[in-house]
Design a protein around this motif. Sequence first.
Motif, PDB file in Angstrom:
ATOM      1  N   PHE A  46      60.250  61.895 -66.094  1.00  0.00           N
ATOM      2  CA  PHE A  46      59.976  63.134 -65.372  1.00  0.00           C
ATOM      3  C   PHE A  46      60.713  64.306 -66.016  1.00  0.00           C
ATOM      4  CE2 PHE A  46      60.495  66.024 -61.647  1.00  0.00           C
ATOM      5  CZ  PHE A  46      59.154  66.337 -61.507  1.00  0.00           C
ATOM      6  N   LEU A  50      58.910  67.638 -67.962  1.00  0.00           N
ATOM      7  CA  LEU A  50      59.168  69.005 -67.507  1.00  0.00           C
ATOM      8  C   LEU A  50      59.524  69.952 -68.643  1.00  0.00           C
ATOM      9  CD1 LEU A  50      61.067  68.516 -64.150  1.00  0.00           C
ATOM     10  CD2 LEU A  50      58.673  69.119 -64.520  1.00  0.00           C
ATOM     11  N   LEU A  55      57.764  73.348 -63.690  1.00  0.00           N
ATOM     12  CA  LEU A  55      58.432  72.550 -62.674  1.00  0.00           C
ATOM     13  C   LEU A  55      57.622  72.471 -61.386  1.00  0.00           C
ATOM     14  CD1 LEU A  55      60.880  71.003 -61.539  1.00  0.00           C
ATOM     15  CD2 LEU A  55      61.872  73.213 -60.949  1.00  0.00           C
ATOM     16  N   SER A  56      57.077  73.584 -60.935  1.00  0.00           N
ATOM     17  CA  SER A  56      56.344  73.571 -59.671  1.00  0.00           C
ATOM     18  C   SER A  56      55.088  72.709 -59.765  1.00  0.00           C
ATOM     19  CB  SER A  56      55.980  74.993 -59.251  1.00  0.00           C
ATOM     20  OG  SER A  56      55.198  75.626 -60.249  1.00  0.00           O
ATOM     21  N   TYR A  59      56.340  68.848 -60.175  1.00  0.00           N
ATOM     22  CA  TYR A  59      56.888  68.284 -58.948  1.00  0.00           C
ATOM     23  C   TYR A  59      55.818  68.098 -57.885  1.00  0.00           C
ATOM     24  CZ  TYR A  59      60.229  67.326 -55.268  1.00  0.00           C
ATOM     25  OH  TYR A  59      60.919  66.717 -54.257  1.00  0.00           O
ATOM     26  N   TRP A  62      53.784  65.050 -58.929  1.00  0.00           N
ATOM     27  CA  TRP A  62      54.601  63.847 -58.780  1.00  0.00           C
ATOM     28  C   TRP A  62      54.704  63.442 -57.309  1.00  0.00           C
ATOM     29  CZ3 TRP A  62      60.466  63.742 -58.268  1.00  0.00           C
ATOM     30  CH2 TRP A  62      60.958  62.464 -58.435  1.00  0.00           C
ATOM     31  N   CYS A  63      55.014  64.389 -56.451  1.00  0.00           N
ATOM     32  CA  CYS A  63      55.147  64.092 -55.018  1.00  0.00           C
ATOM     33  C   CYS A  63      53.804  63.759 -54.393  1.00  0.00           C
ATOM     34  CB  CYS A  63      55.770  65.273 -54.287  1.00  0.00           C
ATOM     35  SG  CYS A  63      57.494  65.529 -54.679  1.00  0.00           S
TER      36      CYS A  63
END
Length: 72
Positions: A46, A50, A55-56, A59, A62-63
């Motif tokens: 991860f 990045l 990042l936004s 993430y 990923w979530c």
Amino acid sequence: MEYLLLAIAIFSEILATSYLKQTEGFTRLLPSIICILAYAVCHYSFARCLMRINLSVGYAVWCGVGLVARIS
């Protein structure tokens, strides 16, 4: 390449989370080793993805994928 690293991060996070309960408080050796290694792979891949993905976006993907995969 960065999306492959993101996919590896997602897969290894799901694997680690699924083994977390089987560790029984990290008292069982094999599930504990698998869990720790999977989390290490998850965070490393991860962090590497990045470097190229915002990042936004990284993430959120990923979530989101991790939640959907664990629910189903």
